[in-house]
Design a protein around this motif. Sequence first.
Motif: not given
Ligand SMILES: [Cu+2]
Length: 655
Positions: A568-570, A622, A624, A627, A632
């Motif tokens: 999952v990428h917020p 992102c 997270d 990440h 990212m």
């Molecule tokens: Cu992410």
Amino acid sequence: MTTAALLLLQSAAAIAGAGLWLAAGFTTGSSTTRADRRERLIVTALAAGGTLLLVVAAVGAFILAGRGWWFAGEKVVAGLPFQVAGFAAGAVGVSWWLRGIRMPLARTLVLGGGYAMAAAAVATWLVGYPPQPVATLLLGVAVLLGTGLTWALLTHRGRRALAGFAGLLAVLLAGGVGWSWLSDTAAPRIEASTAHGHDGPATDAATATASSTSSTSVSDLRTPAEAPGDVHRFELTAARHDVELASGDTVEAWGFGGDTVVGPELRVTEGELVEVDLANRDIDDGVTLHWHGYDVPNGEDGVAGVTQDAVLPGERFTSRFVADTPGTYWYHTHQAASEGVRRGLYGMLVVEPAAGIAESLDLALPVHRIGGEVVVGATDGPQSFEAAEGDTVRLRVANTEQAPMRVTVVGAPFRVAAVDGRELSAGDEVEHRSVRLGAGARADLVFTVPDDGVRFETDFSAASVVVVAPPASEGPDLAREVSDVPELDLLAYGAGNGDDGSVDAALADLGPFTAEGELVLDRMPRFVGGAPTYAYTVNGQVFPHIDPIGVREGDVVKLTVVNRGFDVHPMHVHGHHVLVLARDGVPATGAPLWLDTVDVRPGEVWELALVADNPGIWMDHCHDLSHAAAGMMMTLAYEGVTTPFEHDAHGNRPE
Ligand SMILES: [Cu+2]
């Protein structure tokens, strides 16, 4: 089948298909005479099974292409040709081998076919999206060299042939790694490209002059000294401190003051001029203050290495901004945040409307994990607040963690009054629903206190619950697992059907799109900061080498965010909010949803609109944070804006 499941199935079929063909190749054995019946059966079965799986992989690739070319590009352009060529070679090889003719060549062809199919399977990680021709070519050459090496081995060509093929393969491998390492040392791509207007050497000087006179440094994009509003000043000191949790455990935390995990709540009133003096006592990595979700001027955004330098021990930095947008926000360090935020360098920022808050009780509760405990507000374990029956409560919840969180209110119906600092118009009261908050996101939940009170719960912890109840009550006695409570779809929540309240009307207000950006999120092996990493990529690249989304002030930008990976990428965009238009091709039908953090699950495609009304160089990354640290991160960069700060100097670590 969901796109994420299809992605998994397609890759699994491609890998297993290649594996069976390779197994067939190895089973063809080393004897030069015709094989016995049992061996022939095994090889035929392996080849048939492998072929069936390749067909599954090919069909999967075409279905994925139907879901969006982002999901299948390299599988069709690079993978399919490898698979077809591999199958052709393998089929010829098996048929010769079964008849006992041209034995060494037959076995070479079966194994070489297997190598080509294996190359197709790994193309998803090495070629990626958009499909990279150089990586595809290198894979093809590797297959040919591997096949040549196999042929030299099987035909006992002698040392020179063996050494030749092995040497070339080693050179190719070293070249691939070296090329990848070189890309990591290339110039960063943080500012917008200034290629516009260049049409030949003759005009270069003129263009350079024009752009140097029209360029603005992020350092000049600060809140003006004469900004309006009564000054509301805070002092925050970043320091290491031990915190004793309710559980009795002591954790070594980093914080912005006080003896709790969370920093002080900064609560201001609409119209005030907020001034926050940050000092760093002993955080060796350095700190900054980023105003998550609050669209400050760029120079106040607090990103080390992009909008300022990291504030090292003994140093100070003052952030200033006019609090003109009421809502729920949070602040945190944006320097080495993957460690700093986790350890406690965060807190809540609430801008109350000038007209006051309609509810009788207003609570701001960030939810965080530290030392194995879940801390809600400043407390791990259960906590309660008193409110009279009939009181209304606004519960501002922030997910300051790295993973999505689901929250619910038990004991009374509730309304989602705001998301990410923006009010939602006329959302109905709901009961027995949960609200999903991606990492970094906020929601304001509003409810009326019944005689036996309510309980606020998260799926992070069954123990860290918050009870809001009249003095005589201990809260509702209802056992409920948050993860069992159906999720409220915010894309279909709130009044969106009226002429003025719909997403279409909101979009029409923005005007036609004048720019666009595409973010394809994935996971690939890359060098990040000099170290080989199984990185988190955007459009096949990692920070600081991802092409920025280049915009001009006034642009209306269409953003498409695609998640081809299994995490999952917020995705959090600084300095702006985005209007959600559609998810997986399904248009948003509720109240216009303006987010600063879009939680993009595996296989999802989000279409968003952004108004470029806040010049600067803005991180888009992102949330997270592990990440982000692994690549990212990219920028939304306004043409003509430059930064004097360097992402890899002064100890800066922009994540
Ligand atoms: Cu992410």
